[in-house]
Design a protein around this motif. Structure first.
Motif, short mmCIF file in Angstrom:
data_model
loop_
_atom_site.label_atom_id
_atom_site.label_comp_id
_atom_site.label_asym_id
_atom_site.label_seq_id
_atom_site.Cartn_x
_atom_site.Cartn_y
_atom_site.Cartn_z
N LEU A 39 5.09 5.42 4.76
CA LEU A 39 5.16 5.51 3.30
C LEU A 39 6.39 6.32 2.87
N MET A 40 6.94 7.11 3.80
CA MET A 40 8.14 7.88 3.49
C MET A 40 9.35 6.97 3.26
N LEU A 41 9.33 5.76 3.81
CA LEU A 41 10.40 4.81 3.50
C LEU A 41 10.34 4.41 2.03
N ALA A 42 9.12 4.10 1.55
CA ALA A 42 8.96 3.78 0.13
C ALA A 42 9.35 4.97 -0.73
N ALA A 43 8.96 6.17 -0.30
CA ALA A 43 9.30 7.38 -1.07
C ALA A 43 10.80 7.56 -1.17
N GLU A 44 11.52 7.30 -0.08
CA GLU A 44 12.98 7.44 -0.08
C GLU A 44 13.62 6.44 -1.05
N ALA A 96 0.82 -1.21 0.00
CA ALA A 96 0.00 0.00 0.00
C ALA A 96 0.85 1.26 0.00
N MET A 97 2.03 1.22 0.62
CA MET A 97 2.90 2.39 0.64
C MET A 97 3.36 2.75 -0.76
N PHE A 98 3.77 1.75 -1.54
CA PHE A 98 4.18 2.00 -2.91
C PHE A 98 2.97 2.40 -3.76
N ASP A 99 1.84 1.75 -3.51
CA ASP A 99 0.61 2.08 -4.23
C ASP A 99 0.23 3.55 -4.04
N ALA A 100 0.34 4.03 -2.80
CA ALA A 100 -0.05 5.41 -2.50
C ALA A 100 0.79 6.42 -3.26
N LEU A 101 2.00 6.02 -3.64
CA LEU A 101 2.90 6.91 -4.37
C LEU A 101 2.83 6.70 -5.88
N GLY A 102 1.99 5.74 -6.32
CA GLY A 102 1.96 5.40 -7.74
C GLY A 102 3.20 4.68 -8.19
N GLU A 103 3.84 3.94 -7.28
CA GLU A 103 5.11 3.27 -7.58
C GLU A 103 5.03 1.75 -7.39
N ALA A 104 3.85 1.19 -7.49
CA ALA A 104 3.70 -0.24 -7.26
C ALA A 104 4.40 -1.08 -8.32
N ASP A 105 4.73 -0.48 -9.47
CA ASP A 105 5.42 -1.25 -10.51
C ASP A 105 6.86 -1.59 -10.10
N ILE A 141 -3.11 13.43 3.46
CA ILE A 141 -3.80 12.45 4.31
C ILE A 141 -4.01 13.04 5.71
N ALA A 142 -2.96 13.63 6.27
CA ALA A 142 -3.04 14.19 7.63
C ALA A 142 -4.02 15.36 7.68
N THR A 143 -4.06 16.18 6.65
CA THR A 143 -4.99 17.31 6.62
C THR A 143 -6.43 16.83 6.64
N ARG A 144 -6.71 15.80 5.84
CA ARG A 144 -8.08 15.25 5.82
C ARG A 144 -8.41 14.60 7.16
N TYR A 145 -7.45 13.89 7.74
CA TYR A 145 -7.68 13.23 9.04
C TYR A 145 -8.01 14.26 10.11
N GLU A 146 -7.19 15.29 10.20
CA GLU A 146 -7.39 16.29 11.25
C GLU A 146 -8.70 17.06 11.04
N ALA A 147 -9.06 17.30 9.78
CA ALA A 147 -10.33 17.99 9.52
C ALA A 147 -11.50 17.15 9.99
N ARG A 191 11.43 9.74 -4.20
CA ARG A 191 10.21 10.55 -4.27
C ARG A 191 9.93 11.18 -2.90
N ARG A 192 10.95 11.67 -2.25
CA ARG A 192 10.78 12.18 -0.89
C ARG A 192 9.76 13.31 -0.83
N ASP A 193 9.86 14.26 -1.74
CA ASP A 193 8.93 15.40 -1.73
C ASP A 193 7.51 14.94 -2.02
N ALA A 194 7.36 14.02 -2.97
CA ALA A 194 6.03 13.51 -3.31
C ALA A 194 5.45 12.73 -2.13
N GLY A 195 6.30 11.98 -1.43
CA GLY A 195 5.84 11.25 -0.26
C GLY A 195 5.36 12.18 0.84
N ALA A 196 6.14 13.23 1.09
CA ALA A 196 5.76 14.20 2.12
C ALA A 196 4.46 14.90 1.77
N ASP A 197 4.27 15.18 0.48
CA ASP A 197 3.03 15.83 0.05
C ASP A 197 1.84 14.89 0.19
#
Length: 382
Positions: free
Chosen positions: A203-208, A106-115, A223-229, A212-218
């Motif tokens: 998921l930041m581990l997968a991003a690293e 799921a971590m790779f999936d969330a980044l569009g990197e499951a391939d 996700i966090a913004t939606r959760y907190e809202a 894709r560190r910046d994409a992972g952080a974004d």
């Protein structure tokens, strides 16, 4: 000319030190914070002042661990692991990763990197549409389970990295064989995170690994913004529904800690856990009679194992038919998104999308009659 060669040799040595990981000899040399988790407790990512390579430090990645630290050196460009480095080293971006947990997928999936995933454990239990499509195409393989891994297949695949998970400790049979085969591995500790957003932050581990560190952080930020809202929209002045969890295994009922991931979600959704006695770091076993009394004190009953109907639940114990949550049809299971083999996407994409899980829990705990049609992972038992 005789003075030129010493000068050139000195300049070459200076440049080598300036290249980052080629001048780094121990994890202590990585002092620049490249990513400091906001929610997770089990990892960080650091670099050197001038280099492009990074060091991921994973801490205590299984239950009960207290002094465990593992290091993953993510090399870039022409950098090489320094002599004597005792951790795992990989070159990024990786192209062939083996994921031993559905949450890693799921971590790779969330980044569009499951391939980048070449192997998985238990492919029949995975919900990822990408993985299932590539399974049909033959570009992703099932490497087996736990100590029954297909090491011959792994040796033939030559993955860049195997992502492991541990329940109560390192599986030395597996790690010993991987070392023997020269296959890099690292334990991933999302499993033991108590914070819902802390689990997602891995998921930041997968991003690293994918550069894709910046994409992972974004992705995490959204996700966090939606959760907190969602969390702040819960009416804190309203009565909090009392929640029972799980079903018995034989004669024992395992009740999670009041500090655990699931309880954090319930509380953020405006619910109240019925079992407050356990504030340890793991689930505890209670006898069936005590659990039955707890169930009778609950308004809502969640996560009832493999049950798909109220009839299946009461077949386990006829006394369950008298439990208020059963009588009032307020029993919900987290298996709406289920594979034919029984795998639940709740433990796959739900791990990196706690905002979706929280939305489900808010809907079902404060049901206005539309919760079943609004839930992503949960379904009401009929």
């Amino acid at each position: 000319m005789r003075l030129f060669y010493p000068f050139l040799a000195g300049l070459t040595a200076l440049l080598a030190v300036a290249c980052g990981s080629s001048g780094a000899r121990t994890p202590d040399d990585f002092t620049v914070e490249l990513y400091t988790p906001r929610y997770a407790a089990g990892f960080d990512i650091r670099g050197t002042e001038h280099g492009t390579s990074s060091l991921v430090t994973v801490r205590n990645p299984w239950q009960g661990a207290t002094q465990v630290a593992q290091h993953l050196l993510v090399l870039r460009g022409e950098d090489e692991a320094p002599a004597g480095f005792d951790g795992t080293a990989v070159h990024a971006p990786v192209s062939r990763v083996v994921c031993m947990s559905s949450s890693h997928v799921a971590m790779f999936d969330a980044l569009g990197e499951a391939d980048r995933i070449a192997g998985v454990s238990g492919i029949d239990y995975l919900s990822s549409a990408d993985i299932q499509a590539r399974r049909t195409a033959g570009t992703v393989r099932d490497v087996g389970y736990d100590t029954n891994l297909d090491f011959e297949l792994l040796a033939a695949m030559r993955p860049d990295l195997v992502l492991l998970y541990g329940i109560a400790g390192e599986n030395t049979i597996v790690t010993g064989k991987l070392r023997e085969l020269g296959i890099p591995y690292i334990y991933v500790g999302d499993y033991v995170e108590e914070s819902p957003l802390g689990k997602a932050e891995w998921l930041m581990l997968a991003a690293e690994l994918c550069d894709r560190r910046d994409a992972g952080a974004d992705t995490l930020r959204q996700i966090a913004t939606r959760y907190e809202a969602l969390r702040t929209q819960v009416d804190t002045t309203a009565a909090r529904p009392r929640v029972m969890l799980n079903t018995p295994y034989r004669d024992t009922w395992f009740m999670p800690s009041s500090r655990s991931y699931m309880i954090r979600l319930i509380e953020d959704a405006g619910g109240e856990y019925v079992y407050t006695q356990n504030d340890s770091s793991s689930s505890v076993a209670v006898d069936a009679e005590e659990a039955y009394l707890l169930a009778n004190d609950a308004d809502v009953w969640l996560n009832v194992g493999a049950c798909n109907t109220l009839g299946e639940l009461t077949a386990q114990n006829p006394r369950f038919a008298a439990v208020p949550a059963v009588r009032n049809r307020r029993v919900w299971n987290n298996n709406r998104r289920q594979t034919p083999a029984g795998g639940s996407d709740f433990w796959e994409s739900g791990v990196v999308r706690p905002d979706r899980v929280l939305a489900d829990l808010i809907a079902l705990l404060h049901d206005d009659g539309t919760a079943d049609s609004r839930c992503c992972y949960y379904k009401r038992l009929e």
